[in-house]
Design an enzyme around this catalytic site. Structure first.
Site, mmCIF file in Angstrom:
data_model
loop_
_atom_site.group_PDB
_atom_site.id
_atom_site.type_symbol
_atom_site.label_atom_id
_atom_site.label_comp_id
_atom_site.label_asym_id
_atom_site.label_seq_id
_atom_site.Cartn_x
_atom_site.Cartn_y
_atom_site.Cartn_z
ATOM 1 N N HIS A 1 4.038 -6.797 -6.081
ATOM 2 C CA HIS A 1 3.599 -7.653 -7.186
ATOM 3 C C HIS A 1 4.235 -7.294 -8.527
ATOM 4 O O HIS A 1 4.707 -8.170 -9.241
ATOM 5 C CB HIS A 1 2.072 -7.593 -7.299
ATOM 6 C CG HIS A 1 1.370 -8.018 -6.059
ATOM 7 N ND1 HIS A 1 1.299 -9.322 -5.640
ATOM 8 C CD2 HIS A 1 0.691 -7.284 -5.116
ATOM 9 C CE1 HIS A 1 0.622 -9.397 -4.513
ATOM 10 N NE2 HIS A 1 0.241 -8.172 -4.171
ATOM 11 N N GLU B 1 1.714 -1.871 -4.850
ATOM 12 C CA GLU B 1 1.494 -2.908 -5.853
ATOM 13 C C GLU B 1 2.727 -3.132 -6.718
ATOM 14 O O GLU B 1 3.029 -4.262 -7.102
ATOM 15 C CB GLU B 1 0.275 -2.563 -6.707
ATOM 16 C CG GLU B 1 -1.041 -2.688 -5.964
ATOM 17 C CD GLU B 1 -1.267 -4.085 -5.421
ATOM 18 O OE1 GLU B 1 -1.278 -5.042 -6.205
ATOM 19 O OE2 GLU B 1 -1.435 -4.215 -4.191
ATOM 20 N N HIS C 1 -7.345 -3.133 -7.502
ATOM 21 C CA HIS C 1 -6.437 -3.375 -6.377
ATOM 22 C C HIS C 1 -5.052 -3.702 -6.915
ATOM 23 O O HIS C 1 -4.073 -3.140 -6.486
ATOM 24 C CB HIS C 1 -6.967 -4.523 -5.512
ATOM 25 C CG HIS C 1 -6.113 -4.861 -4.339
ATOM 26 N ND1 HIS C 1 -6.563 -5.645 -3.309
ATOM 27 C CD2 HIS C 1 -4.830 -4.537 -4.014
ATOM 28 C CE1 HIS C 1 -5.594 -5.793 -2.403
ATOM 29 N NE2 HIS C 1 -4.532 -5.144 -2.822
#
Length: 204
Positions: free
Chosen positions: A102, A98, A55
């Site tokens: 992040h 992502e 993930h």
């Protein structure tokens, strides 16, 4: 599948590279695909069945997590970089998300961040019983954690957490230092699934 794990810190604190450790989040793809059907054509509608997939690799504070850090103008990820990650993150939109949410907080350039993400995945051994699950399996969060701990020397109970919905296993989250050694993470561990039993849908 795209949600983070802990509450974000104030935006003013979200400085690229300023964080304490990483969480490697491994999603149980069959659960995700039960919810999404074949709308995610690579992960859920393609010829390859997926079990645990990446993930993300999430920078974390000891309490909270940075998100959406300011890394200057955003021109998007090169297609070749997105495509290079699809064997472990089988969704182009996930790879892009992502990085934006992040990876931008890692202090790394995109190529280096995704190279580190792949290294983190390779540092974790998936227990053999979860590699090609042929039928529904009922487990407890402790069962799953214990299997990962047994397969990964140095991984301890306070370094791993299972995420779930009301009845199914969703993710396994493993805390790692910046150089990808297992480490404890009290806040992540406290937020783990507390169900007595969970269902793992089969790999298909």
């Amino acid at each position: 599948m795209l949600a983070g794990w802990v509450t974000s810190a104030p935006a003013s604190a979200d400085t690229p590279g300023d964080f304490d450790f990483y969480v490697l989040s491994l999603s149980w793809s069959p659960t995700y695909c039960q919810d999404r059907g074949r709308s995610d054509r690579i992960q859920c509608g393609g010829p390859r069945p997926f079990a645990f997939v990446v993930h993300g690799l999430w920078p974390q504070y000891e309490r909270g997590s940075p998100r959406d850090c300011d890394v200057g103008p955003r021109s998007g990820l090169p297609r070749r970089l997105v495509d290079s990650m699809l064997d472990v993150m089988p969704s182009p939109s996930l790879v892009r998300h992502e990085w934006r949410t992040h990876g931008s907080c890692s202090g790394l350039q995109p190529d280096d961040y995704f190279d580190l993400t792949r290294q983190a995945r390779e540092a974790v051994e998936i227990p053999t019983q979860f590699v090609d699950l042929p039928d529904y399996l009922t487990v407890s969060p402790r069962d799953v954690e214990s299997a990962f701990i047994a397969a990964n020397p140095g991984l301890k109970a306070d370094s791993i957490a299972v995420s779930c919905d009301s009845r199914r296993l969703k993710e396994v989250r493993i805390c790692m230092t910046k150089d990808l050694r297992f480490r404890s993470c009290a806040e992540v561990d406290r937020k783990a699934c507390r169900n007595n039993s969970l269902v793992m849908p089969p790999v298909r």
